[in-house]
Write a protein that holds these residues in place. Structure first.
Motif, mmCIF file in Angstrom:
data_model
loop_
_atom_site.group_PDB
_atom_site.id
_atom_site.type_symbol
_atom_site.label_atom_id
_atom_site.label_comp_id
_atom_site.label_asym_id
_atom_site.label_seq_id
_atom_site.Cartn_x
_atom_site.Cartn_y
_atom_site.Cartn_z
ATOM 1 N N GLY A 118 -1.155 -3.727 3.417
ATOM 2 C CA GLY A 118 0.105 -3.201 4.086
ATOM 3 C C GLY A 118 1.425 -3.223 3.286
ATOM 4 N N LEU A 119 1.085 -3.070 2.100
ATOM 5 C CA LEU A 119 2.499 -2.701 1.388
ATOM 6 C C LEU A 119 2.404 -1.328 0.939
ATOM 7 C CD1 LEU A 119 4.676 -4.461 -0.022
ATOM 8 C CD2 LEU A 119 3.440 -4.520 -2.187
ATOM 9 N N TYR A 120 3.675 -0.772 1.657
ATOM 10 C CA TYR A 120 3.928 0.779 1.205
ATOM 11 C C TYR A 120 5.215 0.760 0.586
ATOM 12 C CZ TYR A 120 1.342 2.483 5.604
ATOM 13 O OH TYR A 120 0.537 2.744 6.558
ATOM 14 N N LEU A 121 5.110 1.877 -0.302
ATOM 15 C CA LEU A 121 6.353 2.385 -1.178
ATOM 16 C C LEU A 121 7.066 3.341 -0.251
ATOM 17 C CD1 LEU A 121 7.949 1.880 -3.543
ATOM 18 C CD2 LEU A 121 6.647 3.438 -4.750
ATOM 19 N N GLN A 122 8.398 2.958 0.231
ATOM 20 C CA GLN A 122 9.130 3.741 1.079
ATOM 21 C C GLN A 122 10.039 4.666 0.312
ATOM 22 O OE1 GLN A 122 7.220 4.540 3.662
ATOM 23 N NE2 GLN A 122 7.817 3.469 5.560
ATOM 24 N N LEU A 123 11.186 5.150 1.115
ATOM 25 C CA LEU A 123 12.093 5.786 0.548
ATOM 26 C C LEU A 123 12.985 4.859 -0.442
ATOM 27 C CD1 LEU A 123 13.603 8.430 3.188
ATOM 28 C CD2 LEU A 123 12.364 8.811 1.178
ATOM 29 N N HIS A 124 13.326 3.822 0.181
ATOM 30 C CA HIS A 124 14.169 3.047 -0.678
ATOM 31 C C HIS A 124 13.896 1.758 -1.140
ATOM 32 C CE1 HIS A 124 17.038 5.624 1.076
ATOM 33 N NE2 HIS A 124 16.626 5.273 2.357
ATOM 34 N N ALA A 125 12.627 1.197 -0.650
ATOM 35 C CA ALA A 125 12.209 0.111 -1.134
ATOM 36 C C ALA A 125 10.681 -0.136 -0.968
ATOM 37 C CB ALA A 125 12.691 -1.214 -0.591
ATOM 38 N N TYR A 126 9.852 -1.241 -1.185
ATOM 39 C CA TYR A 126 8.510 -1.319 -0.406
ATOM 40 C C TYR A 126 8.660 -2.007 1.022
ATOM 41 C CZ TYR A 126 5.921 -1.039 -4.845
ATOM 42 O OH TYR A 126 5.381 -0.600 -5.916
ATOM 43 N N MET A 127 7.713 -1.361 1.664
ATOM 44 C CA MET A 127 7.711 -1.860 3.142
ATOM 45 C C MET A 127 6.370 -2.827 3.268
ATOM 46 S SD MET A 127 5.942 -1.249 6.051
ATOM 47 C CE MET A 127 5.582 0.662 6.483
ATOM 48 N N LEU A 128 6.403 -4.078 3.907
ATOM 49 C CA LEU A 128 5.393 -4.735 4.109
ATOM 50 C C LEU A 128 5.084 -4.839 5.623
ATOM 51 C CD1 LEU A 128 3.046 -6.636 2.978
ATOM 52 C CD2 LEU A 128 4.570 -8.417 3.783
ATOM 53 N N ARG A 129 3.908 -4.383 6.259
ATOM 54 C CA ARG A 129 3.372 -4.480 7.636
ATOM 55 C C ARG A 129 2.708 -5.680 7.491
ATOM 56 N NH1 ARG A 129 0.733 0.763 8.682
ATOM 57 N NH2 ARG A 129 2.934 1.646 9.060
#
Lengths: 141, 546
Positions: B44-55
């Motif tokens: 669930g760990l994405y690399l988004q525009l500004h930071a990592y996102m955890l779902r």
């Protein structure tokens, strides 16, 4: 073959595997190589003559080979199933569950990493080709 | 609700350690980003525009008070004191540090939660009816079947490298509150001719750039063959699903290209083969899971069956809009709107999460739900407690009475967070909600489901909105297309684009214009969607572009 990581005690097949198409045309080889687009079910009538099936993973994210291996095991094939190509330690446990018992990746695996990966999971949730007893059966002994 | 036994806990704990090891190898450079990416995505760990996102997964949208409290505490410890509830009944944290991700998973494991398979080309978190176990109209509680499928699909060795992501929804009522037919596999638990329960299975629905409504491929799968049937559906997909083009890799494309009939034929052949493999869980396992979903100890129905008439108009409106009929007389399901006027749809602060946790414990048998419309449900509230509950919600800014109204907007994170987005969604949602609050029309429109996506991937379900908005990039400028006539309910339909897109200011006006056409044309009792279906697109086009 020397670099292959094998979970079998028999001797490895010492000649190269042929393609599925070539095998079906002229079937005296005992080693076949399945590419992602091949249908493993085409080999089912010939399993008694085959000692090694190589399943190629050109890219580890293409998971068709997992189904191919299980289909062979479900048909009773007991020969070697070897994963070749882009195979990483992070896929080893799933590959073993699907019936793979040898690994010869493009990039050699670190044996201690493999050992750790295979020891990671105390149990499994579902039935597969490795005969492990799933959690839901253990719960109801 | 379901509680882990030692087996479930050991699996989640093992996953935390595995991911800690993978993160460590990434930080040490033993894994390239390309190799690490699918591994972090399966956690669930994405690399988004500004930071990592955890779902984080919230299986079938159900969670306990302590779990909701833990989500709030994680927001404090590891994020910016808020989280975002999603259309897949999950929660996302937007400002995560890679090196802290394993610690978050460890904190989740302590409350029987995880982020397993919340991303990646694998079987994702299984969603369900947010009123499951409470709704007056359900055939049975669908969640035991969702839990059985959760276990079957967790770490599935054959289906962890599918052509593309794979989403299940499980419901058990004629009324569809989970967009069931817009999933890769939608299951409706139904009662067969002989009175037994079974599964009606729909395959090949989805939104994204090619929206499709799933066809029924089998009207009744006996429940002691459900896992085997699902396995057959997935194996045919894994074998034939396209891998040459990620935009054509979902199962909906396969079912469409093969035709539902041929896909079904292949599934039936595989199903017959797999039945002989004996892979189905023992029926005792389903009974064990069902026991976890036993009905709470409700008070008898004849005691204080109605909410107090406190003469407070605002409260009455909230009860009218934000509660749902319960199977037990004297109870209701109460919906906490995460859509305050001008707010960010689905966001909740850590304090709000802790308050909702406490309210769930106090008033709803320690149970909360996340809806796919990004709100929170307290499923089992005594009607006699509704007023006290509402007062506490009001005080915390959580008492907005707008369920299924124009202000109850679904919006994806959009270009404010997401690396895939072409346009911002959140500011558009905020401005529309402010517009309809300020002009007073919001209260006169009745049910109007508005859904906004910031790109063609349709995470904001724009195809299924009575009014849908799709953000696109037009020569470097954000542009918004307007769609009308979609529905995610049992009358599932896909919205149609009205015509040329609008600027950000223009789309706010356009939504109001469409609402005005409805207010002018509606007949007795018609919702926006009904009026649109009766009069068609032309009157709307005339008003928008004429």
């Amino acid at each position: 073959m020397a670099d292959a990581l094998r979970f079998r005690t028999d001797n490895a097949v010492d000649h190269p595997a042929v393609t599925v198409d070539a095998y079906l045309e002229q079937s005296n080889a005992s080693a076949v190589r399945i590419e992602p687009g091949d249908d493993a079910r085409d080999l089912l009538p010939h399993l008694g003559h085959i000692r090694l099936v190589e399943i190629n993973f050109p890219a580890f994210g293409d998971g068709r080979g997992y189904s191919a291996a299980r289909v062979l095991r479900e048909a009773g094939y007991t020969g070697e199933i070897r994963a070749v190509g882009d195979v990483l330690v992070d896929q080893i446990a799933y590959l073993r569950r699907c019936g793979f018992d040898a690994f010869e990746p493009d990039q050699p695996l670190d044996p201690s990493d493999v050992k750790m990966a295979l020891a990671r999971w105390p149990d499994v949730y579902q039935s597969a080709a490795d005969g492990r007893v799933p959690i839901w059966s253990q719960r109801h002994g | 609700m379901y509680q882990y036994d030692r087996f479930d806990q050991a699996m989640v704990d093992a996953r935390v350690e595995e991911f800690r090891d993978q993160c460590q190898r990434r930080i040490e450079g033993k894994l390239t980003e390309d190799q690490f990416k699918p591994l972090r995505l399966m956690n669930g760990l994405y690399l988004q525009l500004h930071a990592y996102m955890l779902r984080v997964a919230i299986p079938y949208g159900t969670l306990s008070g302590p779990q909701m409290r833990a989500l709030g505490d994680i927001a404090d410890r590891f994020d910016r004191k808020y989280g975002h509830f999603t259309t897949r009944q999950n929660i996302q944290y937007n400002w995560i540090k890679l090196e802290e991700a394993p610690d978050i998973l460890a904190a989740l494991a302590k409350v029987e939660m995880h982020a397993i398979q919340t991303s990646g080309n694998c079987i994702r978190n299984i969603s369900s009816d947010h009123f499951a176990g409470a709704a007056a109209d359900e055939v049975t509680d669908p969640r035991p079947y969702a839990e059985l499928l959760r276990q079957w699909s967790s770490f599935h060795p054959e289906f962890s490298y599918l052509p593309r992501k794979f989403k299940f929804a499980v419901i058990a009522s004629e009324t569809d509150r989970a967009a069931m037919r817009l999933h890769d596999i939608g299951i409706n638990i139904v009662r067969g001719h002989n009175g037994d329960l079974g599964a009606a299975v729909y395959v090949g629905g989805g939104m994204g750039r090619t929206p499709m409504i799933a066809p029924l491929i089998r009207d009744f799968v006996p429940l002691d063959q459900l896992v085997t049937y699902a396995e057959a559906c997935l194996r045919v997909y894994n074998r034939y699903g396209r891998r040459d083009n990620k935009y054509k890799a979902r199962i909906k494309i396969l079912v469409h290209e093969l035709g539902a009939e041929e896909y079904t034929r292949q599934v039936e052949a595989e199903f017959a083969h797999l039945l002989a493999q004996n892979i189905e869980p023992p029926i005792a396992e389903l009974e064990r899971i069902k026991a976890h979903f036993a009905q709470p100890a409700f008070m008898p129905g004849d005691v204080e069956t109605s909410q107090p008439d406190v003469g407070d108009g605002k409260f009455a409106v909230w009860v009218d809009r934000n509660t749902h009929p319960h199977k037990q007389s004297g109870y209701a399901s109460a919906v906490i709107s995460l859509k305050p006027v001008g707010g960010i749809p689905g966001d909740a602060t850590s304090d709000q999460m802790r308050l909702m946790a406490a309210l769930g414990e106090q008033y709803s048998f320690n149970e909360l739900r996340v809806t796919h419309t990004q709100n929170i449900v307290l499923p089992h509230v005594r009607k006699a407690d509704l007023f006290a509950l509402w007062q506490q919600l009001e005080a915390a800014g959580l008492g907005t009475a707008n369920l299924d109204q124009v202000g109850d907007i679904i919006a994806c994170p959009g270009l404010d967070y997401c690396s895939l987005a072409n346009a911002r969604s959140i500011p558009v949602a905020q401005r529309i909600s402010e517009r309809f609050a300020a002009n007073g029309k919001g209260d006169t429109l009745g049910e109007l489901k508005l859904k906004i996506s910031g790109c063609i991937n349709a995470c904001g379900h724009h195809h299924a909105g009575h009014i849908g908005i799709l953000g696109v990039d037009r020569k470097g400028v954000e542009n918004y297309q307007l769609l009308l006539g979609g529905s995610e309910a049992q009358d599932t339909s896909l919205g149609k684009i009205t015509g040329p897109g609008f600027s950000e200011d223009g789309i706010i006006d356009a939504v109001e214009t469409a609402a005005d056409v409805y207010l002018r044309e509606r007949q007795d009792g018609e919702r926006f969607l009904d009026t649109y279906r009766r009069i068609g697109m032309d009157p709307f086009k005339e008003a928008l572009y004429g």
